[in-house]
Structure formats: C-alpha cells, structure tokens
Motif scaffolding. Structure first.
Motif, PDB file in Angstrom:
ATOM      1  N   ASP A   1     -12.441   5.435   2.677  1.00  0.00           N
ATOM      2  CA  ASP A   1     -11.766   4.809   1.531  1.00  0.00           C
ATOM      3  C   ASP A   1     -12.499   5.128   0.218  1.00  0.00           C
ATOM      4  O   ASP A   1     -13.716   5.326   0.207  1.00  0.00           O
ATOM      5  CB  ASP A   1     -11.737   3.282   1.750  1.00  0.00           C
ATOM      6  N   GLY A   2     -11.719   5.160  -0.878  1.00  0.00           N
ATOM      7  CA  GLY A   2     -12.321   5.308  -2.204  1.00  0.00           C
ATOM      8  C   GLY A   2     -12.035   6.638  -2.880  1.00  0.00           C
ATOM      9  O   GLY A   2     -12.593   6.924  -3.952  1.00  0.00           O
TER      10      GLY A   2
ATOM     11  N   ARG B   1     -10.473   6.033  -6.448  1.00  0.00           N
ATOM     12  CA  ARG B   1     -11.451   5.572  -7.450  1.00  0.00           C
ATOM     13  C   ARG B   1     -12.444   6.672  -7.813  1.00  0.00           C
ATOM     14  O   ARG B   1     -12.890   6.779  -8.941  1.00  0.00           O
ATOM     15  CB  ARG B   1     -12.189   4.315  -6.926  1.00  0.00           C
TER      16      ARG B   1
ATOM     17  N   ARG C   1       2.976   4.116  -0.639  1.00  0.00           N
ATOM     18  CA  ARG C   1       2.442   4.673  -1.903  1.00  0.00           C
ATOM     19  C   ARG C   1       3.514   5.533  -2.588  1.00  0.00           C
ATOM     20  O   ARG C   1       4.504   5.901  -1.957  1.00  0.00           O
ATOM     21  CB  ARG C   1       1.184   5.494  -1.613  1.00  0.00           C
TER      22      ARG C   1
END
Ligand code: IPE
Ligand code: IPE
Ligand code: MG
Length: 253
Positions: free
Chosen positions: A22-23, A26, A73
């Motif tokens: 995850d990430g 970001r 999404r």
C-alpha cells in the motif's frame, strides 16, 4: 556489477510472507506525479522484493496487487494498473521462470480482460513445475469473496454438513495447498486488513511500517524478518512449541 550486500543469518525464516503493498498513490502525489507513476514504481519494487524473498529463503510470497474493492476506483486508474501488470508479465516472466519462481493467481480472473487473463493463465502454466519460490498474485482478490465462493462450491458439491471442518473449508479456498501466511507486512502506515487473507491470516504475525510501498526495500524487508524472528507464536497455548522434542515418560533408558 555491485557486490550483493550480505545479511546476517535470520533466527527464524517465515515459510510464507504476505504483503499488502500500500501507498503507491501517496508516493506519487508527494512527488507531484500522477498516481499511475506510483503504481509503476510499486511494480518495480515488487520485482526487487520477489528476488529478495529468494535470497532470504522464503518459500511462498503472496502479494496483494488489486482487491475486489479496488474495482470501485476511477476507470483510468484501473485500466492503467491492469496495463502495468500486463507489462510486468511481458517483461519479467522469462527471467522469473529461469530463477525458479512459480506464479499462481488467487482471485477472480473473470473480471479481467481476456488478453490479461490469458497471459496470467499462460504464466501459471509456464512456471508450474518451479519450486524455488511460489509467488501468489492476489489480483481481483477479496477474502470475503473467496469464502463466499468456497461456500457456493461446497454446496454445489453436495458436501454433508457433518463433513465440513476447517481443513475442508481451506481446501475450497483459492489458496488450497498453500500454507497459511506466517508473516503479513503492510506498508504505508495503515493498520487494517482490507479484506486480505481473512481466513488464512487467523494466526499470522503482522509487521506494520509507515514506509510507502515503492520505498520498501530489501533492508527493511530484512528488518521485518528479524522482527518476526523475535515473536513468540503461541497459537492460544501458554508456551510456544518447544524446539527439542519433549521426552515421553517411560521412554528414557
Ligand atoms: C496500493 O497503493 C496499490 C493498490 C491498492 C492497487 P494505493 O493506490 O492504495 O496507494 P495509496 O494508499 O492511495 O497511497
Ligand atoms: C489494499 O489497499 C489493497 C491493495 C494493496 C491491493 P487499499 O489502499 O485498497 O486499502 P484501503 O482502501 O486503504 O483499506
Ligand atoms: Mg491504499
């Protein structure tokens, strides 16, 4: 070529490591880049972590690539992600095969376009006899969906209620034949399961890190494995299993 960094031997190596990667979004946003650049960087890191798993002696690596909920999404992010996965398979498959990696897909191939689903099936076929490292790609995967599918199949097979036990349920999951994960890593500072291996992870150890997935490197992977080596896995008992066999009374000479 730079010399490979040597790591001290591990106290205990998990047989099966699972990762919630995850990430990516970001990572990209913090650099002023589009989210898909984060997914590209994440895909590159995935290859590094596959190779690191081989060198650390891990036998099974499950990677959460795309969840059933990720279908919600925006369409351009979804199609971009599918394209990135297709590119990774095209670029890396032969080398992974040479390195002895077996690829397995867990989840639903039906929702993917025919071309990508076909490539994943071919990759599984090509690598089926490899046994150095098994990489499970959790793609279009959700734990609740997996259990729902298992229940449907059990009913369709006419299994009697008395015959249903935990082993039987495990044999109907996408992960049938694969040992439960010993260690689950989640990057990016989130502390949740997000529908990942909810049956199989019942007794897994967790390693959470604020590091964003594209930055999760071999050094930090090693740190996670060292941390795992310090855990006392009791499985509900008072003590962890002894390292040496307990002598049976009356057995000693
Ligand atoms: C993980 O990165 C990859 C997928 C879920 C496909 P994210 O896309 O969730 O990145 P963040 O959480 O938005 O930073
Ligand atoms: C989990 O990450 C799924 C994958 C890494 C593939 P998400 O970013 O989708 O999870 P939430 O939405 O933060 O729980
Ligand atoms: Mg996320």
């Amino acid at each position: 070529m730079p010399e490979e960094k040597k790591y001290p031997p591990l106290a205990k190596t998990p047989v099966h490591v699972a990762v919630i990667m995850d990430g990516n979004g970001r990572w990209a946003t913090s650099r002023g880049l589009p989210r898909l650049s984060g997914h590209k960087a994440g895909a590159e890191n995935l290859q590094r972590i596959i190779r690191a798993s081989i060198s650390f002696g891990v036998k099974y690596l499950t990677l959460y690539v795309f969840s059933t909920e990720n279908w919600n999404r925006p369409q351009d992010e979804i199609s971009g992600l599918l394209q990135i996965l297709e590119d990774v398979i095209d670029r890396e498959l032969d080398e992974l095969n040479r390195e002895g990696v077996r690829l397995i897909h867990i989840g639903h191939l039906e929702r993917l376009n025919k071309k990508l689903a076909g490539k994943i099936t071919q990759a599984m076929e090509l690598t089926r006899n490899n046994d150095r490292l098994v990489v499970n790609l959790a793609f279009s995967y959700g734990g609740r969906d997996e259990i729902t599918c298992a229940i449907k199949k059990i009913i369709a097979d006419g299994v009697a209620a008395d015959s249903i036990d935990e082993t039987l349920i495990g044999s109907y999951l996408f992960t049938a034949g694969i040992p439960d994960p010993d260690l689950i890593i989640r990057t990016s500072g989130e502390y949740r399961v997000s529908n990942f291996l909810i049956w199989q992870g019942a007794y897994s150890e967790w390693y959470f890190t604020p590091t964003l997935w594209p930055n999760f490197d071999k050094d930090e992977y090693y740190t996670a494995l060292v941390e795992y080596g310090k855990r006392d896995r009791r499985f509900g008992k008072l003590k962890s299993a002894p390292q040496t066999p307990v002598p049976v009374p009356g057995d000693a000479d």
